[in-house]
Design an enzyme around this catalytic site. Sequence first.
Site, PDB file in Angstrom:
ATOM      1  N   GLU A  97       0.651  -1.175  -0.057  1.00  0.00           N
ATOM      2  CA  GLU A  97      -0.118   0.328   0.104  1.00  0.00           C
ATOM      3  C   GLU A  97       1.009   1.376  -0.080  1.00  0.00           C
ATOM      4  O   GLU A  97       1.807   1.354   0.656  1.00  0.00           O
ATOM      5  CB  GLU A  97      -0.699   0.001   1.394  1.00  0.00           C
ATOM      6  CG  GLU A  97      -2.377   0.589   1.032  1.00  0.00           C
ATOM      7  CD  GLU A  97      -3.295  -0.194   0.126  1.00  0.00           C
ATOM      8  OE1 GLU A  97      -2.947  -0.059  -1.340  1.00  0.00           O
ATOM      9  OE2 GLU A  97      -3.822  -1.333   0.269  1.00  0.00           O
ATOM     10  N   HIS A  98       0.423   2.159  -0.905  1.00  0.00           N
ATOM     11  CA  HIS A  98       1.086   3.323  -0.907  1.00  0.00           C
ATOM     12  C   HIS A  98       2.688   3.106  -1.607  1.00  0.00           C
ATOM     13  O   HIS A  98       3.598   3.742  -1.242  1.00  0.00           O
ATOM     14  CB  HIS A  98       1.301   4.288   0.371  1.00  0.00           C
ATOM     15  CG  HIS A  98      -0.012   5.018   0.553  1.00  0.00           C
ATOM     16  ND1 HIS A  98      -0.256   6.195  -0.033  1.00  0.00           N
ATOM     17  CD2 HIS A  98      -1.033   4.488   1.320  1.00  0.00           C
ATOM     18  CE1 HIS A  98      -1.450   6.478   0.435  1.00  0.00           C
ATOM     19  NE2 HIS A  98      -2.008   5.724   1.254  1.00  0.00           N
TER      20      HIS A  98
ATOM     21  N   ASP B  93       2.840   1.731  -4.933  1.00  0.00           N
ATOM     22  CA  ASP B  93       3.029   2.083  -6.621  1.00  0.00           C
ATOM     23  C   ASP B  93       3.726   3.196  -6.851  1.00  0.00           C
ATOM     24  O   ASP B  93       4.503   3.145  -7.872  1.00  0.00           O
ATOM     25  CB  ASP B  93       1.721   1.831  -6.935  1.00  0.00           C
ATOM     26  CG  ASP B  93       0.598   2.855  -6.631  1.00  0.00           C
ATOM     27  OD1 ASP B  93       0.845   3.620  -5.548  1.00  0.00           O
ATOM     28  OD2 ASP B  93      -0.529   2.892  -7.189  1.00  0.00           O
TER      29      ASP B  93
ATOM     30  N   GLY C   7     -16.430   5.350  -2.350  1.00  0.00           N
ATOM     31  CA  GLY C   7     -15.891   5.943  -1.271  1.00  0.00           C
ATOM     32  C   GLY C   7     -15.433   4.934  -0.189  1.00  0.00           C
ATOM     33  O   GLY C   7     -14.992   5.028   0.955  1.00  0.00           O
TER      34      GLY C   7
ATOM     35  N   GLY D 206     -12.879   2.859  -1.153  1.00  0.00           N
ATOM     36  CA  GLY D 206     -11.429   2.540  -1.290  1.00  0.00           C
ATOM     37  C   GLY D 206     -11.328   1.290  -2.468  1.00  0.00           C
ATOM     38  O   GLY D 206     -10.217   0.498  -2.296  1.00  0.00           O
ATOM     39  N   LEU D 207     -12.382   1.157  -3.311  1.00  0.00           N
ATOM     40  CA  LEU D 207     -12.253  -0.143  -4.368  1.00  0.00           C
ATOM     41  C   LEU D 207     -12.349   0.680  -5.679  1.00  0.00           C
ATOM     42  O   LEU D 207     -12.423  -0.181  -6.539  1.00  0.00           O
ATOM     43  CB  LEU D 207     -13.731  -0.986  -3.970  1.00  0.00           C
ATOM     44  CG  LEU D 207     -14.036  -1.419  -2.769  1.00  0.00           C
ATOM     45  CD1 LEU D 207     -15.292  -2.324  -2.723  1.00  0.00           C
ATOM     46  CD2 LEU D 207     -12.824  -2.410  -2.185  1.00  0.00           C
TER      47      LEU D 207
ATOM     48  N   GLU E 185      -6.840  10.832 -13.777  1.00  0.00           N
ATOM     49  CA  GLU E 185      -7.105  10.890 -12.474  1.00  0.00           C
ATOM     50  C   GLU E 185      -5.968  12.160 -11.784  1.00  0.00           C
ATOM     51  O   GLU E 185      -6.430  12.806 -10.835  1.00  0.00           O
ATOM     52  CB  GLU E 185      -6.652   9.845 -11.553  1.00  0.00           C
ATOM     53  CG  GLU E 185      -6.834   9.307 -10.176  1.00  0.00           C
ATOM     54  CD  GLU E 185      -8.117   8.882  -9.770  1.00  0.00           C
ATOM     55  OE1 GLU E 185      -8.698   7.992 -10.352  1.00  0.00           O
ATOM     56  OE2 GLU E 185      -8.475   9.108  -8.690  1.00  0.00           O
TER      57      GLU E 185
ATOM     58  N   ASP F 245      -4.256   0.963  -9.131  1.00  0.00           N
ATOM     59  CA  ASP F 245      -5.949   0.861  -9.287  1.00  0.00           C
ATOM     60  C   ASP F 245      -6.415   0.713 -11.011  1.00  0.00           C
ATOM     61  O   ASP F 245      -6.897  -0.276 -11.067  1.00  0.00           O
ATOM     62  CB  ASP F 245      -6.695   2.106  -8.791  1.00  0.00           C
ATOM     63  CG  ASP F 245      -6.158   2.356  -7.365  1.00  0.00           C
ATOM     64  OD1 ASP F 245      -5.577   1.505  -6.764  1.00  0.00           O
ATOM     65  OD2 ASP F 245      -6.691   3.316  -6.868  1.00  0.00           O
TER      66      ASP F 245
ATOM     67  N   TYR G  89      -2.928  12.376   0.566  1.00  0.00           N
ATOM     68  CA  TYR G  89      -2.178  11.638  -0.326  1.00  0.00           C
ATOM     69  C   TYR G  89      -1.160  12.289  -1.032  1.00  0.00           C
ATOM     70  O   TYR G  89       0.029  11.576  -1.382  1.00  0.00           O
ATOM     71  CB  TYR G  89      -3.476  10.997  -1.229  1.00  0.00           C
ATOM     72  CG  TYR G  89      -3.046  10.020  -2.399  1.00  0.00           C
ATOM     73  CD1 TYR G  89      -2.999   8.622  -2.076  1.00  0.00           C
ATOM     74  CD2 TYR G  89      -2.310  10.337  -3.629  1.00  0.00           C
ATOM     75  CE1 TYR G  89      -2.685   7.580  -2.819  1.00  0.00           C
ATOM     76  CE2 TYR G  89      -1.672   9.381  -4.242  1.00  0.00           C
ATOM     77  CZ  TYR G  89      -1.924   8.106  -3.954  1.00  0.00           C
ATOM     78  OH  TYR G  89      -1.366   6.877  -4.934  1.00  0.00           O
TER      79      TYR G  89
END
Length: 387
Positions: free
Chosen positions: A36-37, A39, A124, A126-127, A162, A173, A223
């Site tokens: 996580e975090h 990429d 909302g 996180g998917l 994005e 993602d 983020y």
Amino acid sequence: MNEILIKDTKAFYQKTFNAPAGTIILSPGRINIIGEHIDYNDGYVLPAAIDKIICFAFEKNNTKIAKIHAIDLDESFEIDVTSKQELTDSVWTNYLRGVLNQLHLKGYALEGFNCTFSSNIPSGSGLSSSAALECGFLYGINELFNLGIKPIDIALMGQSAEHWVGINCGIMDQFSSVMGLEDKVIKIDCKTLEYTYHDANFVDYSLILFDSNVKHSLFTSEYNTRRIECGEGLDIIKANYPEITSFRDCDVNHVTSLQSKMTDNVYRRSLYVVKEIKRVIQACVALDGGDILTLGKLMFETHDGLSVNYEVSCDELDYLVELAKAEDTVIGSRLMGGGFGGCTITLVKKGSEEAVKAKFSKLYLDKFGIELKIHDVKVSNGTSLYK
Ligand code: GLA
């Protein structure tokens, strides 16, 4: 469940535009097992596409206007596809405008089309419903006009869309939404974009998403701040160890030896990143070997890192992981995605799922007065043309 969504989306298109839609696209959300975090820090991630999707119905309309209707929001917008798009107050349209801008930037000449879409990806949570939106929309335009854009470039252009909307995200993602395969997790090397598929076989355990049902507004600004902090950390490391070009070349010692040269935040972010890159490699070996206990242990470690050093957790997510740690039949749990709300991903012994769900729901409601949402997901194919 997806069959109903597809049927309804097609029917809505027919009703709105008085003609059938020729192109139907399914674009999934994603989970991430670990990494996580990482990429945007040149590490590895282990995501998978899931069976929660956005369904799009498309047809050309022989004009230069795109007429788009979001069924779930009951909102429409029309744009001239030949003109440059500007950001607006309507967030969902911005993702699509961002995609159109990407096509312009790459020099594709666009024509008009009609489009309706509907989703069963909880937003909302996180998917990555936004990645599904960008990539599914682009995939559809690519099919409709035979643009020949390769799947990997669909993911990259989705990521750029994005960024344009304002989140400086990594590639995870969009990559997993486009490249997912049924029953496989994808180990992505986010530095080279090389990837390998691994069996999503959790042996005696079920993956359950406990959804905190909160999304704290800090998400976007924090983020983007994390990215800047990590960049600062890496610059300091490179300046002191010229042989290092990326966090993946580092050992924990490289970071600890430079603590006095870093701010406390930059130090802790860097420490988390270096440790998490190593955890993903170990986790993938554990998954391949059916050693789910080790995988679960690594997930708990990831959560601790995200909470204490990376500081992207919140009380609700920390509590859900605390509950998981206290439960004999749960062997791993961590916040999933960007953080500040959304889901935990949790490994629960098969047979005890219902008891754990009931217990967590009650305790969570008692503690926060918020209803816990629970998502059972199946690892599924990436964005595709529905036939
Ligand atoms: C969000 C971003 C991804 C990734 C995750 C955290 O989902 O879009 O690129 O950074 O957060 O792992």
